[in-house]
Enzyme design. Structure first.
Site, PDB file in Angstrom:
ATOM      1  N   ARG A   1       0.820  -1.228   0.000  1.00 31.86           N
ATOM      2  CA  ARG A   1       0.000   0.000   0.000  1.00 31.86           C
ATOM      3  C   ARG A   1       0.853   1.278   0.000  1.00 31.86           C
ATOM      4  O   ARG A   1       0.450   2.301   0.552  1.00 31.86           O
ATOM      5  CB  ARG A   1      -0.962   0.035   1.206  1.00 31.86           C
ATOM      6  CG  ARG A   1      -2.018  -1.073   1.232  1.00 31.86           C
ATOM      7  CD  ARG A   1      -2.977  -0.985   0.052  1.00 31.86           C
ATOM      8  NE  ARG A   1      -4.106  -1.872   0.213  1.00 31.86           N
ATOM      9  CZ  ARG A   1      -4.120  -3.155  -0.172  1.00 31.86           C
ATOM     10  NH1 ARG A   1      -3.062  -3.699  -0.750  1.00 31.86           N
ATOM     11  NH2 ARG A   1      -5.208  -3.873  -0.001  1.00 31.86           N
TER      12      ARG A   1
ATOM     13  N   SER B   1     -10.750  -0.778   2.896  1.00 36.49           N
ATOM     14  CA  SER B   1     -10.035  -0.924   4.170  1.00 36.49           C
ATOM     15  C   SER B   1      -9.611   0.461   4.647  1.00 36.49           C
ATOM     16  O   SER B   1      -8.990   1.205   3.893  1.00 36.49           O
ATOM     17  CB  SER B   1      -8.764  -1.752   3.993  1.00 36.49           C
ATOM     18  OG  SER B   1      -9.053  -3.002   3.447  1.00 36.49           O
TER      19      SER B   1
ATOM     20  N   GLU C   1      -4.850   3.546   6.035  1.00 37.77           N
ATOM     21  CA  GLU C   1      -4.344   3.449   4.672  1.00 37.77           C
ATOM     22  C   GLU C   1      -5.010   4.475   3.759  1.00 37.77           C
ATOM     23  O   GLU C   1      -4.531   4.728   2.658  1.00 37.77           O
ATOM     24  CB  GLU C   1      -4.453   2.021   4.127  1.00 37.77           C
ATOM     25  CG  GLU C   1      -5.834   1.532   3.748  1.00 37.77           C
ATOM     26  CD  GLU C   1      -5.880   0.920   2.365  1.00 37.77           C
ATOM     27  OE1 GLU C   1      -5.899   1.707   1.404  1.00 37.77           O
ATOM     28  OE2 GLU C   1      -5.910  -0.317   2.255  1.00 37.77           O
TER      29      GLU C   1
HETATM   30  N1  EPU Z   1     -11.114 -10.864   9.793  1.00 33.42           N
HETATM   31  C1  EPU Z   1     -11.834 -10.953  10.970  1.00 33.42           C
HETATM   32  N2  EPU Z   1     -12.833 -10.041  11.174  1.00 33.42           N
HETATM   33  C2  EPU Z   1     -13.132  -9.081  10.272  1.00 33.42           C
HETATM   34  C3  EPU Z   1     -12.393  -8.997   9.071  1.00 33.42           C
HETATM   35  C4  EPU Z   1     -11.377  -9.890   8.859  1.00 33.42           C
HETATM   36  O1  EPU Z   1     -11.609 -11.820  11.795  1.00 33.42           O
HETATM   37  O2  EPU Z   1     -14.057  -8.304  10.545  1.00 33.42           O
HETATM   38  C5  EPU Z   1     -10.045 -11.855   9.563  1.00 33.42           C
HETATM   39  C6  EPU Z   1     -10.609 -13.132   8.938  1.00 33.42           C
HETATM   40  O3  EPU Z   1      -9.944 -14.227   9.473  1.00 33.42           O
HETATM   41  C7  EPU Z   1     -10.221 -13.003   7.495  1.00 33.42           C
HETATM   42  C8  EPU Z   1      -8.924 -12.242   7.577  1.00 33.42           C
HETATM   43  O4  EPU Z   1      -9.096 -11.351   8.676  1.00 33.42           O
HETATM   44  O5  EPU Z   1     -10.038 -14.262   6.914  1.00 33.42           O
HETATM   45  C9  EPU Z   1      -8.583 -11.462   6.337  1.00 33.42           C
HETATM   46  O6  EPU Z   1      -9.721 -10.727   5.922  1.00 33.42           O
HETATM   47  P1  EPU Z   1      -9.943 -10.360   4.376  1.00 33.42           P
HETATM   48  O7  EPU Z   1      -9.742 -11.555   3.532  1.00 33.42           O
HETATM   49  O8  EPU Z   1     -11.235  -9.633   4.260  1.00 33.42           O
HETATM   50  O9  EPU Z   1      -8.730  -9.430   4.043  1.00 33.42           O
HETATM   51  P2  EPU Z   1      -8.109  -8.191   4.804  1.00 33.42           P
HETATM   52  O10 EPU Z   1      -6.721  -8.537   5.212  1.00 33.42           O
HETATM   53  O11 EPU Z   1      -9.027  -7.680   5.846  1.00 33.42           O
HETATM   54  C10 EPU Z   1      -6.971  -7.207   2.654  1.00 33.42           C
HETATM   55  C11 EPU Z   1      -6.939  -5.904   1.913  1.00 33.42           C
HETATM   56  C12 EPU Z   1      -8.207  -5.732   1.093  1.00 33.42           C
HETATM   57  C13 EPU Z   1      -8.298  -6.888   0.112  1.00 33.42           C
HETATM   58  C14 EPU Z   1      -8.325  -8.197   0.915  1.00 33.42           C
HETATM   59  C15 EPU Z   1      -8.323  -9.439   0.037  1.00 33.42           C
HETATM   60  C16 EPU Z   1      -5.592  -4.430   3.275  1.00 33.42           C
HETATM   61  C17 EPU Z   1      -5.552  -3.240   4.153  1.00 33.42           C
HETATM   62  N3  EPU Z   1      -6.784  -4.802   2.846  1.00 33.42           N
HETATM   63  O12 EPU Z   1      -8.041  -7.118   3.602  1.00 33.42           O
HETATM   64  O13 EPU Z   1      -8.049  -4.524   0.343  1.00 33.42           O
HETATM   65  O14 EPU Z   1      -9.459  -6.786  -0.690  1.00 33.42           O
HETATM   66  O15 EPU Z   1      -7.143  -8.284   1.742  1.00 33.42           O
HETATM   67  O16 EPU Z   1      -7.069  -9.690  -0.462  1.00 33.42           O
HETATM   68  O17 EPU Z   1      -4.543  -5.007   2.977  1.00 33.42           O
HETATM   69  C18 EPU Z   1      -8.502  -2.185   0.454  1.00 33.42           C
HETATM   70  O18 EPU Z   1      -7.273  -2.025   0.470  1.00 33.42           O
HETATM   71  O19 EPU Z   1      -9.299  -1.228   0.492  1.00 33.42           O
HETATM   72  C19 EPU Z   1      -9.038  -3.539   0.442  1.00 33.42           C
HETATM   73  C20 EPU Z   1     -10.335  -3.797   0.516  1.00 33.42           C
END
Ligand code: EPU
Length: 343
Positions: free
Chosen positions: A164, A238, A339
């Site tokens: 990012r 995010s 971010e």
């Molecule tokens: N999780 C929770 N509770 C929540 C949300 C997430 O426990 O409310 C845990 C779950 O175990 C889940 C894990 O976190 O499996 C990861 O969640 P998710 O797959 O939704 O991904 P993220 O790490 O929260 C990142 C990016 C997203 C991108 C997704 C998919 C960042 C800051 N965000 O989110 O990017 O779509 O991975 O690859 O790195 C963005 O940057 O705006 C964005 C949406």
């Protein structure tokens, strides 16, 4: 080119924050940009480049000139048997461009389907999802330099991409308008479907043969189920980055919270490498998921996403963000960093 005054920005930011720009101008050609930079309004005001407005939180009206680049077009630059170099101008809508490439079986962008915003903003924060980041597919970009009034070409390395992050968020902040981005895509069916959610969705869709288009469709379905539709509920995806911690810190957190979710920052390295914590998990387990005060809230499906249910001000969203940062810090000892760009 028309410079307008006192323009509402609500429709120009996906958070739907109701602020105004003192001056607002849309630019569709380099010549217009050159004319603009010699104008009195440009020279006597601060300026802000606003793409699709999908990664910004306005906390007040902008008492200067908002410049919205609206360069349009998609061109094949060159191709070989296995690769295609395709240039998209910065005002193209990101998801439409991704789907255009998927339809043609030009592979590499499919995991980045349904990310809001315009092409020009994609390199600034090195957008990423489901194991792919812009840095994996960006060949080069062209940007207008406000100091020299010339176009500079940046190679992938020049952009200094990181999670990012890019040079455009730091030493070159505000110096450039990105005019076009050239992507290096593959004509071979090489896909990254390692994420469990992606694999599960593809199985559910019962696809017989993988293609960029089916993967993009699977990812679109997943994103729609987790992230708010910004036409209905304001958000900027995010709000925070997933924080990186050392293996030692991760191990001590894991002892206390065995269910904590984290991924190695460099999966190719052996054990002991730094870990990226799922900030969504931390925020949820600090009790914030689904929280709402007035119209500012934490999304019910994904705690990493802050939302505006209608009339929240940027200051209210920012205040909520600070409360979350303090609460996660006191519970887990981890400092979350936004971010989104805060103005
Ligand atoms: N999780 C929770 N509770 C929540 C949300 C997430 O426990 O409310 C845990 C779950 O175990 C889940 C894990 O976190 O499996 C990861 O969640 P998710 O797959 O939704 O991904 P993220 O790490 O929260 C990142 C990016 C997203 C991108 C997704 C998919 C960042 C800051 N965000 O989110 O990017 O779509 O991975 O690859 O790195 C963005 O940057 O705006 C964005 C949406």
């Amino acid at each position: 080119m028309k410079i307008e005054q006192n323009i509402p920005l609500r429709k120009h930011n996906t958070f739907g924050i109701d602020v105004n720009a003192r001056y607002f101008v849309e630019i569709s050609t380099i010549d217009e940009l050159k004319t603009l930079v010699s104008s009195d309004i440009f020279q006597n005001n601060s300026y802000l480049i606003l793409g699709g407005g999908s990664n910004i939180l306005f906390t007040k009206s902008f008492d200067g000139l908002v410049i919205k680049p609206n360069f349009k077009g998609i061109e094949v630059v060159r191709e070989t048997e296995n690769e295609i170099f395709i240039k998209a101008y910065s005002g193209e809508i990101w998801h439409d461009f991704v789907m255009y490439c998927c339809e043609k079986n030009w592979n590499g962008l499919e995991n980045l389907a349904y990310i809001p915003g315009n092409v020009g903003a994609s390199p600034i924060q090195n957008i990423g999802a489901y194991g792919v980041e812009i840095k994996d597919v960006l060949d080069s970009l062209e940007a207008f330099n406000f100091e020299t009034k010339q176009i500079d070409i940046f190679s992938n390395i020049d952009c200094k991409f990181d999670y990012r992050e890019s040079v455009f968020k730091h030493e070159y902040k505000g110096r450039y308008v990105i005019c076009s981005v050239t992507f290096r895509l593959s004509k071979q069916p090489k896909f990254d479907t390692n994420y469990t959610a992606v694999n599960d969705e593809l199985k559910r869709m019962n696809v017989s043969e993988l293609s960029a288009k089916t993967i993009a469709e699977a990812i679109t379905t997943i994103r729609k189920s987790k992230l708010p539709e910004t036409s209905k509920i304001g958000s900027a995806g995010s709000f925070f980055k997933n924080p990186t911690v050392s293996q030692d810190i991760f191990q001590s957190l894991k002892t206390q919270y065995p269910d904590i979710v984290a991924y190695p920052c460099h999966p190719e390295q052996s054990e002991g490498s730094a870990m990226k914590l799922a900030a969504g998990w931390l925020i949820e387990h600090a009790g914030w998921k689904g929280f709402r005060k007035g119209d500012a809230g934490v999304h019910t499906q994904q705690a990493l996403v802050l939302v505006n249910y209608g009339k929240a001000t940027g200051a209210e969203i920012l205040n909520l963000a600070h409360q979350i940062i303090d609460s996660v810090k006191s519970k887990f000892g981890i400092e979350l960093a936004p971010e989104v760009n805060i103005f």
